[in-house]
Design an enzyme around this catalytic site. Structure first.
Site, mmCIF file in Angstrom:
data_model
loop_
_atom_site.group_PDB
_atom_site.id
_atom_site.type_symbol
_atom_site.label_atom_id
_atom_site.label_comp_id
_atom_site.label_asym_id
_atom_site.label_seq_id
_atom_site.Cartn_x
_atom_site.Cartn_y
_atom_site.Cartn_z
ATOM 1 N N SER A 119 -20.575 -11.198 -48.591
ATOM 2 C CA SER A 119 -19.223 -11.106 -49.193
ATOM 3 C C SER A 119 -18.836 -10.518 -50.346
ATOM 4 C CB SER A 119 -19.382 -12.798 -49.686
ATOM 5 O OG SER A 119 -19.553 -13.831 -48.529
ATOM 6 N N GLY B 197 -16.158 -9.330 -51.376
ATOM 7 C CA GLY B 197 -14.785 -9.572 -52.363
ATOM 8 C C GLY B 197 -15.312 -10.762 -53.617
ATOM 9 N N ASP B 198 -16.220 -11.491 -53.085
ATOM 10 C CA ASP B 198 -16.448 -12.525 -54.284
ATOM 11 C C ASP B 198 -17.555 -11.858 -55.396
ATOM 12 O OD1 ASP B 198 -15.905 -15.495 -53.479
ATOM 13 O OD2 ASP B 198 -16.681 -14.373 -51.528
ATOM 14 N N THR B 199 -18.391 -11.008 -54.738
ATOM 15 C CA THR B 199 -19.283 -10.349 -55.650
ATOM 16 C C THR B 199 -18.609 -9.178 -56.562
ATOM 17 O OG1 THR B 199 -20.108 -8.888 -53.937
ATOM 18 C CG2 THR B 199 -21.441 -10.705 -54.484
ATOM 19 N N ALA C 206 -17.019 -11.313 -59.301
ATOM 20 C CA ALA C 206 -17.934 -11.720 -60.317
ATOM 21 C C ALA C 206 -18.417 -10.734 -60.944
ATOM 22 C CB ALA C 206 -19.237 -12.233 -59.542
#
Length: 393
Positions: A162, A164-166, A169
């Site tokens: 994932s 995009g999420d990392t 973040a």
């Protein structure tokens, strides 16, 4: 000491973006208190492949878990008390959620002017799309990543993680570090607004200016970057091998390693531009050569000729590799209910204030209720029992 020792973080939210930001700060030494909903806790506890769901053991390391029902007024009041003593708040709810709970940045800063609020969302805290639901994959699509990943004759693909999420973040954590530096000079807190699609957009290299100046729309190109050659994964007798020899001097060394030094003078391959124009035929030529050798044989030649190259690793290869071992890139962590689990170590390495894994992921939601609520808010056992009975924690 760790770099962020003494920094108090409250992490609200779930799944990936917010918790990964908390993991990064926790790895650097921050005291991260994760707020989970009473009951099942963060859905990440049940994420991952295989019979045992162990992804939680990585993303929740270096954190303490408390439960708090943020959807009831008494729970919101309890969370605000925790936040009033924190240095950093991490949240990845849909924009407007904190405001509905009486926790807008203005309200939180009134009680805690130095608070840094890291907000991760799909589209950011303002703009016409801000109230839309957004997951990492949507940010990858809107930020341009998905369109260029995959084979040119197939629909857009994705990475197996994932990303995009990392990315969101990681930029959120970077913003927190910058905001902490600003606060050290001024005493002022601020909001860090990290949007999924903008985090992806940030790593898209020349995609926008190439279109703006040249009218070029990047397309899917499979395992290569168009015009960057040779740089690809090639097939050997017993597996795959990555070679990156796109610089002129490096390509010349590759030609010697192949026993074909004349290729470096061939007008089709002599320059970076020429190799880009003849990328497919050059890759085929190299692939024919690697196909006559084993991975070990190609690897030895690449090392001998100082060519950037390497094996295509899976998890077993990483665990067996002496370089990973020497640098402790992967470590064994004694978890609370699963025994020892191998996982990636804290990164990056800091020479004076090393990061690390100081505590395993909390085994149960709210397992640190008594410790944290007593330590931070002076709440005793009787009041904790009442809050639990009322469904607040």
């Amino acid at each position: 000491m760790s770099a962020l020792e003494g920094i108090k973080v409250v992490e609200m939210g779930q799944l990936l973006a917010g918790p990964f930001c908390g993991q990064l700060l926790g790895d650097m030494g921050a005291d991260v208190v994760k707020i989970e909903p009473p009951g099942a806790g963060d859905p990440m506890r049940n994420w991952g492949q295989g019979e045992e769901k162990v992804q939680w053991e990585v993303i929740a390391r270096n954190k303490r878990s408390v439960t708090c029902n943020l959807r009831v007024p008494e729970g919101q009041a309890l969370a605000k008390r925790l936040i009033s003593q924190a240095d950093v708040l991490i949240e990845n709810f849909k924009p407007g959620t904190l405001e509905r709970w009486g926790m807008s940045p203005a309200e939180l800063h009134e009680a805690n002017p130095g608070l840094i609020i890291a907000r991760m969302s799909g589209y950011g805290q303002d703009g016409p799309y801000s109230d839309r639901a957004g997951f990492g994959g949507i940010g990858e699509a809107m930020g341009g990543w998905r369109y260029i990943v995959g084979e040119p004759d197939r629909p857009p693909s994705r990475m197996g993680i994932s990303i995009g999420d990392t990315l969101c973040a990681t930029y959120g954590a970077m913003g927190v570090l910058a905001a902490l530096h600003h606060r050290s000079r001024t005493g002022e807190g601020q909001v860090v607004d990290s949007a999924l699609y903008e985090a992806v957009l940030q790593v898209m290299e020349g995609l926008i200016p190439e279109y703006d100046r040249n009218g070029v729309i990047r397309e899917r190109s499979g395992s290569v970057l168009k015009g960057i050659a040779p740089s690809n994964v090639y097939t050997c007798k017993d597996g795959s091998y990555m070679i990156g020899a796109n610089g002129d001097a490096i390509f010349s060394r590759l030609c010697k390693a192949m026993g074909r030094p004349e290729l470096a003078q061939d007008e089709r391959y002599a320059t970076h531009i020429a190799r880009g124009h003849h990328q497919d035929e050059l890759d085929a030529l190299i692939n024919d050569w690697t196909g006559t050798l084993t991975v070990d044989e190609v690897d030895a030649l690449m090392i001998a000729h100082s060519i950037p190259a390497g094996r295509v690793y899976r998890a077993p290869d990483m665990l067996a590799d002496p370089h990973f071992q020497a640098r402790q890139a992967i470590v064994a962590v004694e978890t609370q209910n699963r025994g020892k689990i191998m996982m990636q170590n804290a990164f990056p390495k800091l020479s004076k204030t090393p990061s690390g894994i100081r505590r395993p992921a909390p085994a149960e939601p709210g397992q640190d209720n008594a410790e944290v609520y007593a330590e931070r808010l002076g709440i005793g056992p009787e009041e904790l029992a009442r809050l639990a009975g009322a469904g607040v924690i």
